[in-house]
Design an enzyme around this catalytic site. Structure first.
Site, PDB file in Angstrom:
ATOM      1  N   LYS A 170      -6.294  -2.405   6.466  1.00  0.00           N
ATOM      2  CA  LYS A 170      -7.235  -3.116   5.608  1.00  0.00           C
ATOM      3  C   LYS A 170      -8.603  -3.180   6.277  1.00  0.00           C
ATOM      4  O   LYS A 170      -9.628  -2.948   5.654  1.00  0.00           O
ATOM      5  CB  LYS A 170      -6.697  -4.528   5.369  1.00  0.00           C
ATOM      6  CG  LYS A 170      -6.900  -4.972   3.950  1.00  0.00           C
ATOM      7  CD  LYS A 170      -6.092  -6.190   3.557  1.00  0.00           C
ATOM      8  CE  LYS A 170      -6.178  -7.344   4.526  1.00  0.00           C
ATOM      9  NZ  LYS A 170      -5.526  -8.553   4.038  1.00  0.00           N
ATOM     10  N   HIS A 219       4.212   1.282   2.076  1.00  0.00           N
ATOM     11  CA  HIS A 219       5.366   0.582   1.476  1.00  0.00           C
ATOM     12  C   HIS A 219       5.891   1.387   0.286  1.00  0.00           C
ATOM     13  O   HIS A 219       7.098   1.490   0.069  1.00  0.00           O
ATOM     14  CB  HIS A 219       4.972  -0.816   0.988  1.00  0.00           C
ATOM     15  CG  HIS A 219       4.270  -1.642   2.024  1.00  0.00           C
ATOM     16  ND1 HIS A 219       2.933  -1.954   1.960  1.00  0.00           N
ATOM     17  CD2 HIS A 219       4.729  -2.203   3.171  1.00  0.00           C
ATOM     18  CE1 HIS A 219       2.596  -2.681   3.003  1.00  0.00           C
ATOM     19  NE2 HIS A 219       3.665  -2.844   3.762  1.00  0.00           N
ATOM     20  N   HIS A 252       0.845  -1.201   0.000  1.00  0.00           N
ATOM     21  CA  HIS A 252       0.000   0.000   0.000  1.00  0.00           C
ATOM     22  C   HIS A 252       0.877   1.246   0.000  1.00  0.00           C
ATOM     23  O   HIS A 252       2.115   1.159  -0.143  1.00  0.00           O
ATOM     24  CB  HIS A 252      -1.014  -0.011   1.143  1.00  0.00           C
ATOM     25  CG  HIS A 252      -0.414  -0.069   2.527  1.00  0.00           C
ATOM     26  ND1 HIS A 252       0.498   0.851   2.984  1.00  0.00           N
ATOM     27  CD2 HIS A 252      -0.599  -0.937   3.542  1.00  0.00           C
ATOM     28  CE1 HIS A 252       0.820   0.553   4.224  1.00  0.00           C
ATOM     29  NE2 HIS A 252       0.185  -0.543   4.583  1.00  0.00           N
ATOM     30  N   CYS A 281      -0.486  -4.935  22.909  1.00  0.00           N
ATOM     31  CA  CYS A 281       0.602  -4.443  22.060  1.00  0.00           C
ATOM     32  C   CYS A 281       0.194  -3.060  21.553  1.00  0.00           C
ATOM     33  O   CYS A 281      -0.897  -2.915  20.995  1.00  0.00           O
ATOM     34  CB  CYS A 281       0.814  -5.385  20.872  1.00  0.00           C
ATOM     35  SG  CYS A 281       1.743  -4.573  19.539  1.00  0.00           S
ATOM     36  N   CYS A 309       4.080  -8.205  15.613  1.00  0.00           N
ATOM     37  CA  CYS A 309       5.457  -7.688  15.676  1.00  0.00           C
ATOM     38  C   CYS A 309       6.463  -8.797  15.438  1.00  0.00           C
ATOM     39  O   CYS A 309       7.646  -8.531  15.244  1.00  0.00           O
ATOM     40  CB  CYS A 309       5.774  -7.080  17.039  1.00  0.00           C
ATOM     41  SG  CYS A 309       4.765  -5.682  17.482  1.00  0.00           S
ATOM     42  N   LYS A 341      -4.729   5.466  11.316  1.00  0.00           N
ATOM     43  CA  LYS A 341      -3.760   4.527  10.752  1.00  0.00           C
ATOM     44  C   LYS A 341      -4.367   3.855   9.517  1.00  0.00           C
ATOM     45  O   LYS A 341      -5.561   3.580   9.491  1.00  0.00           O
ATOM     46  CB  LYS A 341      -3.451   3.476  11.825  1.00  0.00           C
ATOM     47  CG  LYS A 341      -2.135   2.830  11.615  1.00  0.00           C
ATOM     48  CD  LYS A 341      -1.774   1.894  12.737  1.00  0.00           C
ATOM     49  CE  LYS A 341      -0.682   0.969  12.218  1.00  0.00           C
ATOM     50  NZ  LYS A 341      -0.247  -0.020  13.123  1.00  0.00           N
ATOM     51  N   CYS A 382       3.925 -11.096  20.541  1.00  0.00           N
ATOM     52  CA  CYS A 382       2.969 -10.471  19.619  1.00  0.00           C
ATOM     53  C   CYS A 382       3.266 -10.976  18.216  1.00  0.00           C
ATOM     54  O   CYS A 382       4.353 -10.763  17.692  1.00  0.00           O
ATOM     55  CB  CYS A 382       3.072  -8.946  19.662  1.00  0.00           C
ATOM     56  SG  CYS A 382       2.080  -8.189  18.342  1.00  0.00           S
ATOM     57  N   HIS A 411      -0.419  -3.189  17.557  1.00  0.00           N
ATOM     58  CA  HIS A 411      -1.457  -4.038  16.962  1.00  0.00           C
ATOM     59  C   HIS A 411      -2.732  -4.090  17.788  1.00  0.00           C
ATOM     60  O   HIS A 411      -3.725  -4.681  17.349  1.00  0.00           O
ATOM     61  CB  HIS A 411      -0.897  -5.439  16.700  1.00  0.00           C
ATOM     62  CG  HIS A 411       0.222  -5.418  15.696  1.00  0.00           C
ATOM     63  ND1 HIS A 411       1.546  -5.329  16.067  1.00  0.00           N
ATOM     64  CD2 HIS A 411       0.202  -5.395  14.346  1.00  0.00           C
ATOM     65  CE1 HIS A 411       2.300  -5.286  14.977  1.00  0.00           C
ATOM     66  NE2 HIS A 411       1.510  -5.315  13.927  1.00  0.00           N
TER      67      HIS A 411
HETATM   68  N1  MSP Z   1       9.527  -7.592   7.400  1.00  0.00           N
HETATM   69  C1  MSP Z   1       9.724  -6.506   8.287  1.00  0.00           C
HETATM   70  C2  MSP Z   1      10.962  -5.737   7.950  1.00  0.00           C
HETATM   71  C3  MSP Z   1      12.221  -6.525   7.917  1.00  0.00           C
HETATM   72  S1  MSP Z   1      13.575  -5.549   7.410  1.00  0.00           S
HETATM   73  C4  MSP Z   1      14.921  -6.481   7.684  1.00  0.00           C
HETATM   74  C5  MSP Z   1       8.526  -5.568   8.234  1.00  0.00           C
HETATM   75  N2  MSP Z   1       7.759  -5.645   7.145  1.00  0.00           N
HETATM   76  S2  MSP Z   1       6.440  -4.737   6.879  1.00  0.00           S
HETATM   77  O1  MSP Z   1       5.824  -5.266   5.677  1.00  0.00           O
HETATM   78  O2  MSP Z   1       5.641  -4.662   8.034  1.00  0.00           O
HETATM   79  O3  MSP Z   1       6.986  -3.326   6.488  1.00  0.00           O
HETATM   80  C6  MSP Z   1       7.143  -2.305   7.427  1.00  0.00           C
HETATM   81  C7  MSP Z   1       7.597  -1.090   6.685  1.00  0.00           C
HETATM   82  O4  MSP Z   1       6.631  -0.726   5.669  1.00  0.00           O
HETATM   83  C8  MSP Z   1       7.714   0.173   7.508  1.00  0.00           C
HETATM   84  O5  MSP Z   1       8.901   0.238   8.262  1.00  0.00           O
HETATM   85  C9  MSP Z   1       7.667   1.206   6.417  1.00  0.00           C
HETATM   86  O6  MSP Z   1       8.848   1.201   5.699  1.00  0.00           O
HETATM   87  C10 MSP Z   1       6.557   0.673   5.534  1.00  0.00           C
HETATM   88  N3  MSP Z   1       5.237   1.113   5.996  1.00  0.00           N
HETATM   89  C11 MSP Z   1       4.162   0.318   6.214  1.00  0.00           C
HETATM   90  N4  MSP Z   1       3.097   1.115   6.562  1.00  0.00           N
HETATM   91  C12 MSP Z   1       3.452   2.406   6.555  1.00  0.00           C
HETATM   92  C13 MSP Z   1       2.777   3.618   6.746  1.00  0.00           C
HETATM   93  N5  MSP Z   1       1.500   3.703   7.035  1.00  0.00           N
HETATM   94  N6  MSP Z   1       3.491   4.757   6.600  1.00  0.00           N
HETATM   95  C14 MSP Z   1       4.817   4.759   6.255  1.00  0.00           C
HETATM   96  N7  MSP Z   1       5.477   3.609   6.067  1.00  0.00           N
HETATM   97  C15 MSP Z   1       4.863   2.416   6.267  1.00  0.00           C
HETATM   98  O7  MSP Z   1       8.360  -4.805   9.161  1.00  0.00           O
END
Ligand code: MSP
Length: 646
Positions: free
Chosen positions: A299, A21, A18, A143, A129, A296, A126, A146
């Site tokens: 989904k 990412h 989304h 948590c 996390c 936040k 969790c 979450h």
């Molecule tokens: N798999 C772990 C990361 C391992 S790195 C060695 C993880 N994955 S995640 O799919 O949850 O991705 C988290 C990351 O996605 C956040 O740190 C950020 O980069 C991005 N984001 C997800 N949602 C976000 C927002 N709402 N806003 C900004 N960035 C966000 O954690």
């Protein structure tokens, strides 16, 4: 050649990508392009994190094997990036054999060093996390991220002696103030380390509970904890342990993450590196969260912003610009359609788009599109050169320090400065006075400044900036932000530029949401009952009568309220004449001045001048009144000011 290595988090494959990412990956892409533009050799890494509880559970729910499930979602991520103009050098997956091997090698090294021991642990786990939370981290037993009650799990596991490296890490952070940036996140990590609360890290899961992971090389009954697996990707990608090129990339590594995964990156990872005897990364760049309004993105709330939908609305370049300009790096930012359209219209359609449209149109009009070379100079040209040099220096320094919104603000000093330069130099007057030599200098300076801005914007808006550079007679593949290319210079004689630009057509501002909902509904019902107003047809006229009207396309240069008249604005419209036309128009109830500036309108140019509320009006702007408000008439694509409507 100087090197630069930038990483994003590798994303879990339990949900579709989304806007969040897309933000991190866009920022990494922009940084990679920025460093390449500085002449550096760049490695940009992203990928997917595919092991662990979360993925196993999501696959179960989808009736698939974890690998099938991971393949499908990982494919969504890897296919999305090129569609967003994002071009990583490597897309890594933690299920790849070279990565699995590297993880086992790292585990064995740390184990052999005596930094892994077997013990019993009970803690609040969790799943979201993928880690045990400490008592302190829980908020009302939940948590904080979450909002679920973690499961209490007690079992025998392997532990990494993380606490052993607490002092060494703290020292490193203190000696390198921008190791973690921005500062608020550094401070957060320093207080955590200074509190002495660092525990050892549980790094295994018994196979009886989870099989979807990499087996420990020293105990086949366990798989490794997902973070110990995932973080190693940053090493695998650049060839650890055997590639001779590894050290030169690893020495310049920078990570980019959001605040949700600060602790794994700022504490778990550097302590793992210390244990492995490897240098620490250079910077950890931490950003805030994108919220949708104040909520936040999730989904379950149904408010997830789809990056491709957004890009389809405003173009890729508009979306990338918005993401980098709107979020103050480190703080949370709020996404709304209004903020998006507002930022796009103000900065891109008005400031940059208008600058490009008018400077190209004037060069086409006065010189047939080919600059004749400089003639007469003026101190204003030197002032513009100084402004450009300062703006670009600030931009480069701030962008390199991951302060993207401030960097773009600094660059907009140049964009706005160029518009002011054109207003002050009034090329239309120079043309009328026949001062061709001076006119040539002014256009060469305006276009030279625009070219420099377009080069700086290549990392942010690769598509639009490349087009703009081509319109300015430059090859986007050949420009850089180094050497003489970085200095301000008027566009050289003989350069042929395009006649029009039209890169950023204005976005219609979305209808504002009225609150509270009830009165809005009542009002809507009332409107429906009212019969639609269809004006009576006017009497027929001969063509000759119609032809008496001189209708011209113009660009609104300024708009300001007329004192004492609520409905009126004093507007000035550039229709390619010596000076913009002053027009008094009844637009104040429907538009803000900033919605008008830069917009192309149709003007009845030969209406007899008259005074309205004491102000001179030399024309009339055409508009349609309708039930929803008022709409302005304009051409469907940008045309040079003064174009005749027939
Ligand atoms: N798999 C772990 C990361 C391992 S790195 C060695 C993880 N994955 S995640 O799919 O949850 O991705 C988290 C990351 O996605 C956040 O740190 C950020 O980069 C991005 N984001 C997800 N949602 C976000 C927002 N709402 N806003 C900004 N960035 C966000 O954690």
């Amino acid at each position: 050649m100087k090197r630069f290595f930038i990483t994003t988090p590798i994303y879990y494959v339990n949900a579709k990508p989304h806007l969040g990412h897309a933000y991190t990956t866009t920022v990494a892409d922009a940084l990679a392009r920025f460093h390449a533009l500085l002449g550096e050799d760049v490695y940009f890494l992203t990928g997917t994190d595919e092991h662990g509880d979360k993925i196993a559970e999501a696959a179960r729910n989808a009736g698939q094997t974890p690998k099938e499930y991971a393949d499908a979602i990982s494919g969504l991520f890897s296919a999305l990036w090129p569609k967003l103009g994002i071009t990583p050098k490597r897309f890594i997956r933690t299920t790849e054999p070279d990565h699995r091997k590297a993880v086992q090698r790292a585990l064995q090294l740390v184990y052999d060093k005596g930094d892994i021991y077997f013990g019993e642990y009970g803690g609040h786990y969790c799943k979201g996390c993928e880690r045990f939370l400490t008592e302190k981290e829980l908020v009302d037993g939940l948590c904080p991220d979450h909002k679920v009650k973690p499961e209490y799990i007690a079992e025998k596991n392997y532990f990494f002696r993380m606490s052993k490296y607490q002092g060494q890490l703290l020292e490193h952070i203190k000696a390198n103030p921008d190791f973690i940036r921005p500062r608020q996140y550094r401070n957060e990590v320093v207080s955590l380390l200074e509190s002495g609360a660092l525990e050892d890290l549980c790094i295994s899961r018994p196979k009886s509970r989870l099989t979807w992971g990499i087996e420990l090389p020293f105990d086949e009954n366990f798989v490794t904890y997902v973070w110990f697996d995932a973080l190693i990707n940053y090493l695998t990608a650049v060839g650890w342990p055997d590639d001779p090129d590894f050290a030169s990339w690893w020495g310049v590594a920078e990570h980019l993450v959001a605040k949700d995964i600060l602790k794994p990156h700022a504490v778990f990872w550097p302590t793992m590196l210390l244990s492995l005897g490897l240098p620490l990364y250079r910077h950890l760049n931490v950003h805030g969260y994108w919220l949708v309004r104040d909520t936040k993105m999730s989904k379950s709330l149904g408010n997830v912003v789809e990056p491709l939908e957004l890009a389809a609305k405003a173009g890729l370049s508009g979306m990338r610009y918005f993401l980098l300009r709107e979020m103050v790096f480190g703080a949370d930012a709020s996404f709304t359609e209004e903020a998006f359209a507002g930022r796009f219209n103000a900065d891109l359609a008005n400031d940059l788009g208008n600058l490009a449209n008018r400077s190209l149109a004037m060069t086409a009009k006065y010189f047939g599109g080919t600059l004749p070379g400089e003639g007469e100079a003026d101190p204003a040209d030197d002032a513009l050169a100084t402004l450009a040099t300062e703006a670009v220096d600030n931009f480069v320094q701030l962008f390199g320090a991951a302060q993207f919104s401030r960097a773009l603000e600094a660059l907009w000093e140049l964009v706005r400065g160029l518009n002011k330069y054109i207003d002050a130099m009034a090329p239309w007057t120079l043309a009328k006075q026949g001062r061709t030599a001076r006119l040539a200098t002014v256009m060469a300076h305006a276009l030279g400044g625009l070219r420099l801005a377009a080069v700086c914007l290549l990392p942010v808006m690769p598509e639009a900036s490349s087009t703009l550079l081509r319109q300015l007679g430059a090859d986007p593949e050949k420009v850089c932000l180094c050497g003489p290319d970085r200095d301000f210079a008027p566009l050289p004689a003989g350069t042929t530029v395009a006649a029009t630009s039209n890169l950023f057509p204005r976005l219609e501002a979305p209808a504002r949401e009225a609150a509270p909902a009830a009165p809005k509904a009542a009002k809507a019902a009332k409107v429906e009952k009212k019969p639609a107003v269809r004006p009576e047809p006017a009497a027929e006229v001969e063509y000759d009568d119609f032809a008496k009207l001189d209708l011209r396309v113009g660009v609104v240069v300024s708009a300001a309220p007329v004192p004492g008249a609520d409905r009126l604005y004093a507007v000035s419209v550039d229709i390619g004449e010596a000076a913009p036309r002053p027009v008094v128009a009844g637009l104040a109830e429907h538009f803000k001045p900033e919605d008008l500036v830069g917009r192309q309108v149709v003007l009845v140019a030969n209406l007899k001048p008259r005074k309205l509320r004491g102000a001179d009006s030399h024309g009339m702007i055409l508009a349609v009144k309708h039930e929803g408000g008022m709409a302005l008439l304009g051409p469907s694509s940008v045309v040079a000011p003064g174009g005749r409507v027939s």
